[in-house]
Design an enzyme around this catalytic site. Structure first.
Site, PDB file in Angstrom:
ATOM      1  N   ASP A   1       0.806  -1.223   0.000  1.00 56.72           N
ATOM      2  CA  ASP A   1       0.000   0.000   0.000  1.00 56.72           C
ATOM      3  C   ASP A   1       0.841   1.276   0.000  1.00 56.72           C
ATOM      4  OD1 ASP A   1      -2.298  -1.471  -0.011  1.00 56.72           O
ATOM      5  OD2 ASP A   1      -2.721  -1.237   2.123  1.00 56.72           O
TER       6      ASP A   1
ATOM      7  N   GLY B   1      -5.757  -0.962  -1.128  1.00 53.10           N
ATOM      8  CA  GLY B   1      -5.543   0.381  -0.604  1.00 53.10           C
ATOM      9  C   GLY B   1      -6.526   0.623   0.517  1.00 53.10           C
ATOM     10  N   ARG B   2      -6.168   0.158   1.698  1.00 53.19           N
ATOM     11  CA  ARG B   2      -7.073   0.230   2.851  1.00 53.19           C
ATOM     12  C   ARG B   2      -7.298   1.666   3.299  1.00 53.19           C
ATOM     13  NH1 ARG B   2      -8.790  -3.314   6.713  1.00 53.19           N
ATOM     14  NH2 ARG B   2      -7.633  -4.969   5.678  1.00 53.19           N
TER      15      ARG B   2
ATOM     16  N   HIS C   1      -5.939 -10.364  -4.145  1.00 57.37           N
ATOM     17  CA  HIS C   1      -4.615 -10.803  -3.715  1.00 57.37           C
ATOM     18  C   HIS C   1      -3.664 -11.112  -4.863  1.00 57.37           C
ATOM     19  CE1 HIS C   1      -6.750 -11.106   0.081  1.00 57.37           C
ATOM     20  NE2 HIS C   1      -5.574 -11.138   0.671  1.00 57.37           N
TER      21      HIS C   1
END
Length: 344
Positions: A128, A171-172, A273
């Site tokens: 990220d 992209g948390r 993933h």
């Protein structure tokens, strides 16, 4: 010296390259013995190890994942977890531990180094690219490359069927992957966690493109992107046992709304993933190698409580404290000054 090493958190392209560099520099130049801990902090608590040497690490430079295995978790989550870590250090005669991980793993490493006075150094890791203190993390470029290749392929099928393709990338908390892949892949719209989106504006933009004869569009959305409060119904957030919100699915919501509001045929692509897996890019192999070499050198300098980071073109030490409880947002200049030029 006897130096332990672990990989924590999610897997990431370049982890084996870091391990390989630690082993090569440690064994051949410092005369160290390197001990790998299996499955992150669980391996430290349970004393599950494997020897790491130059011969074992041959051929691992281009290999994805991690030969040590990885998982989330912390010794502070167990009644005698910290005591077990101390016992492992003593029983194995460890002189130092290198922790390769993201915000969570580095937070644990920082606490053990400062509160328990354990000789630990860190290596920042996340696809990220949201760790504070370093300009870039390894694995990020690989994830962007994978996402960009997918977007390139989606352009042709979208154009063949006059479709809107909604591509969800990782992209948390930050939109680094979405912004980079969106720019590189020529996306029509990029939605990021840092800026709540207005679905009406998204649809209006797609309608304008359609009116100009651009019937096919690519919308790239980070998994952590959210609508402006009150403008769109989304599912209630669900958290895992580590306190992380379970993400994924925002692309489905956006695609449904775009289809209903515009009448355009929409499709969803969840890269998931696949962005983590496979061989790292040349850039990530080099960065990982530089991090590994710098980490074992930092051990011999006694840089406890520090991590190796990229600043400009240099690898330098920085306090792990910088990464604790914080995430690095996307540089808004990249979004407003560059990305949005192509979304108008």
């Amino acid at each position: 010296m006897r130096v332990g090493v672990l990989t924590g958190g999610g897997d990431c392209p370049g982890l084996n390259a870091v391990l390989r560099a630690v082993v090569r520099k440690g064994e051949r130049f410092h005369g160290d013995e390197i001990i790998g801990f299996l499955d992150a902090w669980d391996g430290v608590r349970e004393r599950r190890t494997m020897p790491l040497n130059v011969d074992f690490m041959r051929g691992t430079l281009p290999r994805g994942g991690t030969v040590l295995g990885t998982r989330r978790g912390s010794p502070f989550d167990h009644p005698d977890g910290v005591g077990q870590v101390h016992e492992t250090f003593a029983d194995l005669g460890l002189d130092a531990l290198i922790v390769i991980g993201g915000n969570g793993s580095l937070s644990v490493a920082h606490r053990l180094a400062t509160e328990e006075s354990l000789p630990i150094v860190g290596v920042p890791k996340t696809i990220d690219n949201d760790i504070v203190g370093t300009d870039m993390t390894f694995g990020f470029h690989t994830a962007v490359e994978i996402a960009t290749e997918a977007i390139d392929r989606l352009h042709t099928t979208a154009e063949s069927h006059d479709r809107v393709m909604v591509v969800e990338v990782m992209g948390r908390h930050s939109g680094w992957i979405a912004a980079y892949a969106g720019i590189a892949g020529g996306a029509s719209v990029v939605l990021i966690p840092e800026i709540p989106f207005d679905i009406d504006k998204v649809c209006a933009h797609l309608n304008r493109r359609h009116d100009k004869g651009r019937y096919a569009s690519i919308v790239v959305v980070a998994e952590g992107a959210e609508p402006i409060p009150g403008t769109l119904d989304v599912d209630e957030k669900v958290y895992d046992k580590f306190g992380h919100v379970r993400l994924g699915g925002i692309a489905d919501v956006i695609a449904r709304e775009v289809g209903e509001r515009t009448g355009f045929e929409t499709r969803v692509v969840l890269l998931g993933h696949v962005q983590r897996g496979g061989t790292p890019t040349a850039f990530d192999r080099v960065l990982s190698t530089r991090f590994g070499v710098a980490a074992i050198d930092l051990v011999h300098e006694g840089g406890w409580g520090q991590m190796v980071v990229l600043r400009g073109t240099d690898i330098v030490p920085a306090p792990m404290e910088q990464a604790v409880g914080r995430t690095k947002p996307l540089d808004m200049r990249l979004y407003h000054d560059v990305a949005e030029v192509f979304f108008a």
